[in-house]
Design a protein around this motif. Sequence first.
Motif, short mmCIF file in Angstrom:
data_model
loop_
_atom_site.label_atom_id
_atom_site.label_comp_id
_atom_site.label_asym_id
_atom_site.label_seq_id
_atom_site.Cartn_x
_atom_site.Cartn_y
_atom_site.Cartn_z
N THR A 30 0.87 -1.18 0.00
CA THR A 30 0.00 0.00 0.00
C THR A 30 0.90 1.23 0.00
OG1 THR A 30 0.03 0.18 2.39
CG2 THR A 30 -1.69 -1.20 1.43
N LYS A 31 0.30 2.39 -0.24
CA LYS A 31 1.18 3.56 -0.29
C LYS A 31 1.72 3.96 1.08
CE LYS A 31 -2.76 6.73 -1.12
NZ LYS A 31 -3.78 5.69 -0.97
N ASP A 32 1.16 3.44 2.15
CA ASP A 32 1.78 3.67 3.46
C ASP A 32 2.82 2.61 3.80
OD1 ASP A 32 -0.85 4.64 3.30
OD2 ASP A 32 -1.53 3.12 4.75
N GLY A 33 3.13 1.78 2.87
CA GLY A 33 4.26 0.88 3.09
C GLY A 33 3.92 -0.42 3.79
N LEU A 34 2.69 -0.88 3.66
CA LEU A 34 2.34 -2.17 4.23
C LEU A 34 2.28 -3.22 3.12
CD1 LEU A 34 1.91 -2.46 7.23
CD2 LEU A 34 -0.54 -2.71 6.79
N ILE A 35 2.98 -4.31 3.30
CA ILE A 35 2.97 -5.35 2.26
C ILE A 35 1.62 -6.05 2.29
CG2 ILE A 35 4.07 -7.45 1.40
CD1 ILE A 35 6.67 -6.53 2.70
N THR A 36 0.99 -6.11 1.14
CA THR A 36 -0.33 -6.75 1.07
C THR A 36 -0.24 -8.18 0.54
OG1 THR A 36 -0.69 -5.90 -1.15
CG2 THR A 36 -1.50 -4.55 0.68
N ALA A 37 0.77 -8.44 -0.27
CA ALA A 37 0.94 -9.81 -0.79
C ALA A 37 2.36 -10.00 -1.29
CB ALA A 37 -0.04 -10.05 -1.94
N ALA A 38 2.84 -11.23 -1.14
CA ALA A 38 4.18 -11.57 -1.64
C ALA A 38 4.09 -12.94 -2.28
CB ALA A 38 5.18 -11.59 -0.49
N ASP A 39 4.63 -13.00 -3.49
CA ASP A 39 4.52 -14.24 -4.27
C ASP A 39 5.88 -14.52 -4.90
OD1 ASP A 39 3.47 -16.40 -5.53
OD2 ASP A 39 2.28 -15.27 -7.01
N GLY A 40 6.31 -15.75 -4.86
CA GLY A 40 7.60 -16.07 -5.46
C GLY A 40 7.63 -17.45 -6.06
N THR A 41 8.40 -17.60 -7.13
CA THR A 41 8.64 -18.91 -7.72
C THR A 41 10.14 -19.15 -7.71
OG1 THR A 41 6.70 -18.68 -9.09
CG2 THR A 41 8.29 -20.35 -9.75
N PHE A 42 10.54 -20.30 -7.19
CA PHE A 42 11.96 -20.59 -6.96
C PHE A 42 12.34 -21.88 -7.66
CE2 PHE A 42 10.08 -18.15 -3.59
CZ PHE A 42 10.97 -17.11 -3.41
N ARG A 43 13.11 -21.75 -8.73
CA ARG A 43 13.52 -22.93 -9.50
C ARG A 43 14.99 -23.23 -9.19
NH1 ARG A 43 9.92 -19.71 -12.71
NH2 ARG A 43 11.68 -18.29 -12.96
N TYR A 44 15.25 -24.34 -8.56
CA TYR A 44 16.61 -24.71 -8.14
C TYR A 44 17.00 -26.01 -8.82
CZ TYR A 44 16.49 -21.51 -4.03
OH TYR A 44 16.44 -20.44 -3.18
N GLN A 45 18.18 -26.02 -9.45
CA GLN A 45 18.65 -27.31 -9.96
C GLN A 45 19.51 -27.97 -8.89
OE1 GLN A 45 21.86 -28.39 -10.76
NE2 GLN A 45 22.89 -26.43 -10.38
N GLY A 46 19.36 -29.28 -8.81
CA GLY A 46 20.05 -30.01 -7.74
C GLY A 46 20.99 -31.07 -8.26
N GLY A 47 21.42 -30.92 -9.53
CA GLY A 47 22.24 -31.97 -10.10
C GLY A 47 21.33 -33.05 -10.67
N PRO A 48 21.86 -34.26 -10.83
CA PRO A 48 21.14 -35.26 -11.61
C PRO A 48 20.12 -36.12 -10.85
CG PRO A 48 23.32 -36.04 -11.11
CD PRO A 48 23.22 -34.70 -10.49
N PHE A 49 19.93 -35.84 -9.55
CA PHE A 49 19.01 -36.68 -8.78
C PHE A 49 17.91 -35.83 -8.14
CE2 PHE A 49 23.23 -38.66 -8.59
CZ PHE A 49 22.96 -39.86 -9.24
N ALA A 50 16.77 -36.48 -7.95
CA ALA A 50 15.64 -35.78 -7.35
C ALA A 50 15.87 -35.54 -5.86
CB ALA A 50 14.37 -36.60 -7.54
N GLY A 51 15.32 -34.46 -5.38
CA GLY A 51 15.32 -34.22 -3.93
C GLY A 51 16.63 -33.72 -3.38
N CYS A 52 17.53 -33.28 -4.23
CA CYS A 52 18.84 -32.83 -3.73
C CYS A 52 18.94 -31.32 -3.64
CB CYS A 52 19.96 -33.36 -4.62
SG CYS A 52 20.06 -35.14 -4.57
N SER A 53 18.22 -30.60 -4.48
CA SER A 53 18.32 -29.15 -4.41
C SER A 53 17.60 -28.67 -3.14
CB SER A 53 17.66 -28.50 -5.62
OG SER A 53 16.27 -28.37 -5.41
N PRO A 54 18.03 -27.55 -2.61
CA PRO A 54 17.35 -27.02 -1.42
C PRO A 54 16.20 -26.10 -1.80
CG PRO A 54 19.37 -25.82 -1.79
CD PRO A 54 19.25 -26.80 -2.92
N ALA A 55 15.47 -26.45 -2.86
CA ALA A 55 14.37 -25.59 -3.32
C ALA A 55 13.33 -25.38 -2.24
CB ALA A 55 13.72 -26.22 -4.56
N GLU A 56 13.06 -26.44 -1.47
CA GLU A 56 12.05 -26.30 -0.40
C GLU A 56 12.46 -25.23 0.60
OE1 GLU A 56 13.48 -30.15 -0.21
OE2 GLU A 56 11.68 -30.91 0.74
N PHE A 57 13.74 -25.28 0.98
CA PHE A 57 14.18 -24.33 2.01
C PHE A 57 14.28 -22.93 1.45
CE2 PHE A 57 15.93 -28.51 3.23
CZ PHE A 57 15.05 -28.73 4.28
#
Lengths: 164, 81, 286, 762
Positions: free
Chosen positions: D313-340
């Motif tokens: 808002t114009k008084d500086g209050l965050i109303t919403a925050a949205d993010g997409t985080f794409r992390y490569q973790g090498g050749p195996f599933a579940g290795c990137s720290p995308a969750e964290f």
Amino acid sequence: MSGITVNAKINGDPVEFICEADETLLDVLRNRLGLTGAKEGCSTGDCGACSVTVDGRLTCSCLVLGAEIEGHNIGTIEGMAHGEELHPLQKKFIEHAALQCGVCTPGFLIAAKSLLDKNPDPTETEIRFGLAGNLCRCTGYDKIVRAVQDTAKEMRKTNSRKGA
Amino acid sequence: MATVILWGSLKPHTGGKISVEVEARNVQELLARLGETYPGLQTQIKRGVSVSIDGLIYREGWLEPLKPDSEVFLLPRMQGG
Amino acid sequence: MRYERPTTLKAAAQMLAKEKGQAFILAGGTDLLVRLRTGFIEPDLIVDIKSINGSKTIQKTATGFKIGSAVSGAELGEHAALKKAWPGVVEAANLIGSKQVQGRCTMTGNLCNASPAADSVPALVAAAAKVVIVGPKGKRTVAAEEIPVGPGKTSLKKGEIIESIVLPKRPPKSGDAYLRFIPRTEMDIAVVGVGVSLTLDGKGVVTKARVALGAVAPTVRLVPAAAKALIGTKMDKAALDALAAACSAACSPIDDKRGTRDFRIKVAGVLARRAAVIARKRAGGK
Amino acid sequence: MPLDNAPDSKRKYNVVGTRPLRPDGIDKVTGRAKFGADATAPGQLVGRILRSPHAHAKIKSIDTSKAEKLAGVKAVITRDDFPDHTDGDSALYDTMYNIMAREKALYEGHAVAAVAATTPAIARQALKLIKIDYEILPHVTDVDEAMKPNAPVLNRKMFTDGVDPKPTKASNIARRFEFGHGDVEEGFKKADIIIERSFKTEATHQGYIEPHAALASMSPDGTAELWCCTQGHYMVRDVCARILGIDISRLRVTQSEIGGGFGGKTTVFIEPVALALSRKANRPVKVVMTRDEVFKASGPTSSTSMDIKIGVTKDGLITAADGTFRYQGGPFAGCSPAEFGAMSAFAQFHLDNVRAIGYDVLCNRPKTISYRAPGAPMANFAVESVIEELAHKLGMAPIDFRIKNAAREGTKSSYGPVYGPIGLGPTLEAAKNHPHFKAPLGPNQGRGMAAGFWFNFGGQSCVSLNIPTDGTITVSVGSPDIGGSRASMCMMVAEELGINYEQVRAIIADTSSLGHNDVTDGSRTTFATGMACILAARDAIKKLCARAAATWGIPEDAVTWEKGFAKPAGANAGDFAPLSLKEIAAASPGTGGPIAGHHEYSADGAGVSFATHICDIEVDQETGASKIVRYTVIQDAGKAVHPAYVEGQFQGGAVQGIGWALNEEYIYGKDGRLQNAGFLDYRIPVCSDLPMIDTMILEIPNPGHPYGVRGVGETSIVPPLAAIANAVAAATGVRFTQLPMSPPRILKGIEDAKKAGAKKAA
């Protein structure tokens, strides 16, 4: 394969060893002489963990062939303390928490001693550039620089007292 | 009945629900019930989960007791460096 | 692999000429040992030239300085007269590697390694350094810029060894400087290097100049157009702009892990300007 | 069960909070400390690993016959020497696949064979004699490229998890995660200003100075000894035993001194290989990685691609925050720290509407492993960059904007749970009042700041405390000491027992001497193992009091422990002269035998951690070179046990972040090969790159620890990336959304902005 017989001094003590032509001084120290204080961090001269002095001059022992040291005097971390008495740098590194994991510490101490031998009153910038060949990943260098500054200060005091 | 809040991508396994009620005395029971009720969650539970119970994070802790009104968040198993 | 430590240049040249396999000269070894260690080269013979008479000395002669090919960077930095006469060359040599590497590395090695990014080479070329070569057919002298002919390649023939590098005696009111760009403050390879050497007259007008660039082409590049931009001027803004433009124009770099083409072209001009100003100051100019 | 151990705010500490000398100091300054590569065993062989030169290739066949015939070669191993004992445990299977390639080589540097020989030269030669028939496959190393529908697929059996309906086509997207609460779409409707930006960061490496090293000695009967540098020798034991198919208790792992880890030594790479070689050769085998191998074949962290959208808002209050985080973790599933990454991205804010989506993506790069606050720094870089930009757009001081929206006690965190007492607000206030914040800036200088978060956790610890007859203490812990933790363990034991620090010695026990201890990660050691030390000391005190009680012939509960003495209490107060620890210990042979304290548990209640960093940077506008001119770290430590080592953690983390922000990156060629696998071109900060790093330790007690301790090791790497990006933006007027901000990138940004400005003017 034919071994090369080499006679040299390590920390002032005479040594004789046989090495292959392609062995580095670091290999010789660690694998033939049992002096594992110098560490192999990269073997390309980029980390300083294997620092020693050759005839008093600072160098990376990974960039020297074992065969080359015939007739030379090598200084290693094992020769830094005098008996029970630690070198002031060694004491200050412990006091200032200037080491965390400690694997870079022998190289830093050799490099810092070499720096202070030449320049007993270095500025912070001189210390930082003087130690730029030694990588440390734990400390961010802050406490290392402070330990060297404090050692220099103390050694100047001691030396001026000795001089007087 | 403890309320368990899942993270978003587990929704497909609970029929679109993000918050489910589970009757359980401790975390172990809770995970077992969750797995029985929503078999799709088994893979994640097997892979490892941590839980937050009323604001406190437990990396493991199967025997952690749950109060009837406990708010439980399911979290991916904590890792660090 | 054999290791030999001859005591004369002649013996060294003979060993190298006779060797049927791969033979390498060892002075400081700061490049050679890395290549050896990483399996890049598999030498049959290594000839250590540090025991050869004169290889470790810096001689002041009537015509300049003669620097033995095994003189280390640290030794160059400790030689007051050389440092006074050719501060740019010494500072360039002293930029190679860390203090540890300085204890070993040599300018001759830097030249023979023939890396386009070698720090001391643009400074040597700007200084009009000559190289004395000893080989099976005797002695010859060539300009420093004639040694590297491409990345990792030199004009030296089988059995040839560099005996020394000769820096000429300088006219009064001369100065030189070397600047390089690296992403860190130390422990890096030049992304761009610029050596400038110049001489002023009594009024501060540049009478002679040589400008050389490193890391912007397959070999070090002497840029006559850059020198021309300075000669006859008092190095006003226009002259420095022309110098920068000439240096940028002389670049034909590549994009690589150390920097982009555009970056090198732009920064070559920036550094040339800065190096020229330092050289002028050292020459006694304002 | 949470321990009833809330910190006593009035407690006066005698040892905790002081700065004693570390117990391993002398060993480490004299060169006699034994690190991974320093161990030797009689008859030891040299082990070397052959690695794939290809980023992605099918291994059609491996011919080891010539290598086996070479004189001096004692064992050659390949995938055939690792039969699958993983029993459906996919993470373990992937770990095994990573230490020795099976059907395919999945990245340049992937191990494909190994030899044990009598000398290094013979081992090297033997590797050359191994012939491998590869079928080269198309590869992908960029995370965005890997997610495209036409990308080369690494694992044809992988169908994205976490999307509805489950895909029917295999892809490199292993998993999708989603965290948050509220309704971001509704939130954005209430916003007056919305900023949306995309970011990219390159992979970085932990950069520990000590390469991985392991000395293995395994007998044909399955009994084995392993000496190695690791952040968790119990983990090494369990994983190696399971991969090799032996009983866990048959394998004893002794942890060497460890030359840095930062998360990079929380898994196995060469250890099972060394053991398998040793088993086959029936001799000890030492395997030490080269630096090149460390870069190519250990576990760096993810490269990322991220989109952030925040509305205010114009008084500086965050109303919403949205993010997409794409992390490569090498050749195996579940290795990137995308969750964290997704969980921590917005954790420093009080938000009604927040959503964070994470993707775990496969690439032909080394299998990633934790790196200090895994996943958090990159996400923080993206979010805190947008926050700074929003503040400027609002015309609000960035610090005030952050304070206004800061998470506090009672905030529902972006990843779910509600915060207890946290130290974010105090770090922001301290930053605002810090002299650094008000100091004038020179030409071409800019100031930036950022606040960061990390979870911290506890985990399993087992501690044994023994009291010999002179009343000194040996405390055996199972957590490797990476940064001086033995000192803090001794301090906490001394504090509890009321004795001097010098009377306590801590050692790191091997895996056969203590119960399981989790890996040293998650900033858990001082918190969890430290608390186990405190509880082991309390256990010992109970026994000491019992001995005193027996000596005096009074009930055990009529004895208290005070400052190193057992004293009669209650009705018996003053009846007997207090007995010192020393006296009770001296009498112990006659009063019931040795006295020991013990504690084993799984610790919880670690308490989250926050930090605020301030950075001044100077940028050379003509070359893009930047120089950090001043840097301040302000972090909540809960309670600093050994303040010097807390400062050291703050400083070290900040400098790793500085490297990440400015120059460190994995650079891949079109061929999928790493181009800078060495310390020359992988540019970690050197001493001359940096100023002193100022620190300020805040102590907001953690209610989950008797002294209020929180983990401090990881958080300090979270804010630097954004703090520096914000400083660079202030110095240049250009916002950089891609790391590292190397000189060519900064110069290009400045030049592009100039051109754009000129165009606008024209």
